[in-house]
Design an enzyme around this catalytic site. Structure first.
Site, PDB file in Angstrom:
ATOM      1  CG  ASP A  19      -5.477  11.162 -10.746  1.00 29.86           C
ATOM      2  OD1 ASP A  19      -4.600  10.288 -10.810  1.00 29.86           O
ATOM      3  OD2 ASP A  19      -6.592  11.050 -11.297  1.00 29.86           O
ATOM      4  CB  CYS A  63      -3.765   4.545 -10.862  1.00 27.78           C
ATOM      5  SG  CYS A  63      -4.771   6.040 -10.870  1.00 27.78           S
ATOM      6  CG  HIS A 121      -5.718   0.646  -9.127  1.00 25.71           C
ATOM      7  ND1 HIS A 121      -5.519   1.889  -9.689  1.00 25.71           N
ATOM      8  CD2 HIS A 121      -6.292  -0.118 -10.091  1.00 25.71           C
ATOM      9  CE1 HIS A 121      -5.964   1.884 -10.929  1.00 25.71           C
ATOM     10  NE2 HIS A 121      -6.434   0.668 -11.193  1.00 25.71           N
ATOM     11  CG  ASP A 129      -1.508   8.054  -8.590  1.00 27.88           C
ATOM     12  OD1 ASP A 129      -1.674   9.294  -8.690  1.00 27.88           O
ATOM     13  OD2 ASP A 129      -2.417   7.232  -8.841  1.00 27.88           O
ATOM     14  CG  ASN A 130      -1.255   9.741 -12.064  1.00 27.58           C
ATOM     15  OD1 ASN A 130      -1.612   8.596 -11.798  1.00 27.58           O
ATOM     16  ND2 ASN A 130      -2.088  10.770 -12.047  1.00 27.58           N
TER      17      ASN A 130
END
Length: 461
Positions: free
Chosen positions: A43, A82, A140, A285-286
């Site tokens: 994030d 994610c 994850h 990841d984003n």
């Protein structure tokens, strides 16, 4: 921590494997492959590093890393959340083509992915080329036994199986302890960022003496919620930045604490004498989550959104003597492109189908033509999204966006309208072209289940 178990895990050599369609170069035969350190943070907004323009942030370790190699200005996560991006990184595929269109969670009724048993993960290919493979940090990609790291070709795992932690110090999610050393449940003390940095340093120090290359996937939870930096880091930010809001100060402190941890890992690499023969890649990841104070620079929206602020992320690659220090690229690349890039650098060959394209020629300063491809993004989610998908597709500077399953598609020309403020409308010929291409991608993804049959909606894992 059980030191003997830790050492045993690190000392396990990769098995000699013959994969269908994959003939990796043996390390002992050539000695040319670099160690690979893949750092993925969680994030991090496009504007939340000093080197990407943040005025209230001090990130010297990541800034130095950017300056030592090639920075990408147009790098994209494969999804605005994610699990799908992590699936893309480790498979080289669009995430919905390996069964992970959304976030994998503890409760089946709110979990939107099941990693395909047919997916060939990156460590499997690298092991065939003589690499020891390790992951430290956030997994994850599945809580089921068959989808845990050691079952998906990682030699070594020291980290957290689940999605977010409810507390950075207690490391639980809905009361479940997902902390593991390989298959063993552990209950370490300390802030998760400090633990992951320490464990990564331990791995580097111990593997560095083996004469065998390693692939270390270091996946931090930070700066994902909860925004919980050590208190002294908040005090440091507030003393330096008068007038900063409490919300922003906490996030800045969490990112600066993360930067410090990354610095310690890079120091361990240098002290082990491995710096010059290690390819280091850094990415998020984003995009950043706006409601906790994230800064996505000039981009529209943030995490969870298909607009640029949700998917465009910081990225760099460093390989001393191979990648020119201080270089930059405007090439468009996605997380899934890192799979073939790392394989090519390692001399690890494969013939199974992937969607990513290697960017190693660009990294090494060689001529590389722009890819002629249409790019896709998808996310499936519950809550207000009703368990449905929403999408984006891009061809050149044209981007088609549906930011919710219940909203119409919008068409933007990113060169002329980088903030995605002026939708061109459905009558433009590129609307039909992208809409048709996206429909084809959805048909392909329909062949992949994203839940394990049968589904029990009361199940917790």
């Amino acid at each position: 921590m059980d030191r003997r178990e830790f050492l045993k895990g690190l000392g396990c050599g990769a098995l000699s494997m013959t994969l269908p369609g994959c003939a990796g170069r043996a390390w002992g035969a050539s000695g040319e492959g670099p160690n690979i350190l893949m750092i993925l943070v969680d994030d991090l907004g496009y504007g939340d590093l000093a080197c990407y323009g943040s005025g209230d942030m001090r990130t010297p370790s990541i800034d130095r890393l950017m300056n030592r190699g090639m920075r990408f200005d147009n790098f994209y996560a494969n999804c605005p959340v994610c699990s799908p991006t992590r699936a893309a990184l480790l498979t080289g595929r669009y995430p919905d083509l390996v069964g992970v269109p959304g976030v994998i969670r503890t409760h089946i009724k709110d979990s939107w992915g099941y990693l395909s048993p047919q997916a060939v993960l990156l460590p499997q290919v690298l092991k065939a080329a003589g690499y020891h493979t390790g992951i430290v940090g956030k997994w994850h990609l599945g809580l089921e036994e068959e989808n845990r790291p050691n079952r998906r070709s990682f030699d070594f795992f020291h980290g957290f199986l689940g999605d977010m932690m409810d507390d950075y110090y207690h490391h639980r999610r809905f009361g479940h302890n997902y902390m593991r050393l390989n298959d063993k449940e552990i209950d370490p003390e300390g802030h998760a960022t400090d633990l992951f940095s320490q464990w990564a340093g331990d791995y580097i120090r111990l593997r560095g003496n083996t004469g065998k290359p390693f692939f270390l996937y270091l996946a931090y939870n930070a700066p994902h919620t909860p925004i919980q930096p050590p208190p002294e880091w908040i005090d440091r930010v507030k003393n330096r930045e008068p007038g900063i809001s409490d919300r922003r100060a906490k996030l800045v402190a969490l990112i600066e604490h993360l930067d410090d941890g990354i610095g310690r890992v890079l120091t361990a690499l240098k002290k082990a004498g491995l710096e010059r023969n290690t390819l280091v890649i850094f990415a998020s990841d984003n995009g950043g989550l706006l409601r906790v104070g994230a800064n996505n620079g000039p981009l529209r929206a943030g995490k969870q959104d298909m607009y640029e602020g949700g998917i465009k992320v910081p990225m760099c690659a460093v390989w001393p003597g191979r990648i020119a220090a201080g270089s930059r690229s405007k090439r468009i690349a996605l997380t899934m492109d890192l799979y073939p890039t790392m394989c090519e650098a390692a001399g690890a060959r494969f013939t199974h189908e992937i969607d990513g394209r290697s960017i190693l020629p660009t990294l090494l300063g060689r001529s590389q033509s722009e890819e002629d491809r249409t790019l896709f993004w998808v996310r499936r989610e519950g809550n207000r999204y009703g368990g449905q998908d929403y999408y984006a597709a891009r061809d050149g500077d044209w981007k088609l966006v549906q930011n919710s399953p219940f909203e119409p598609f919008e068409l933007y020309h990113l060169k002329d309208d980088p903030r995605e403020e002026k939708s061109v409308g459905p009558n433009h010929p590129m609307y039909k072209k992208l809409f048709t291409a996206l429909r084809g991608h959805v048909c392909r993804a329909g062949a992949l289940p994203w839940q394990k049959y049968p589904v029990d909606l009361t199940e917790e894992r």
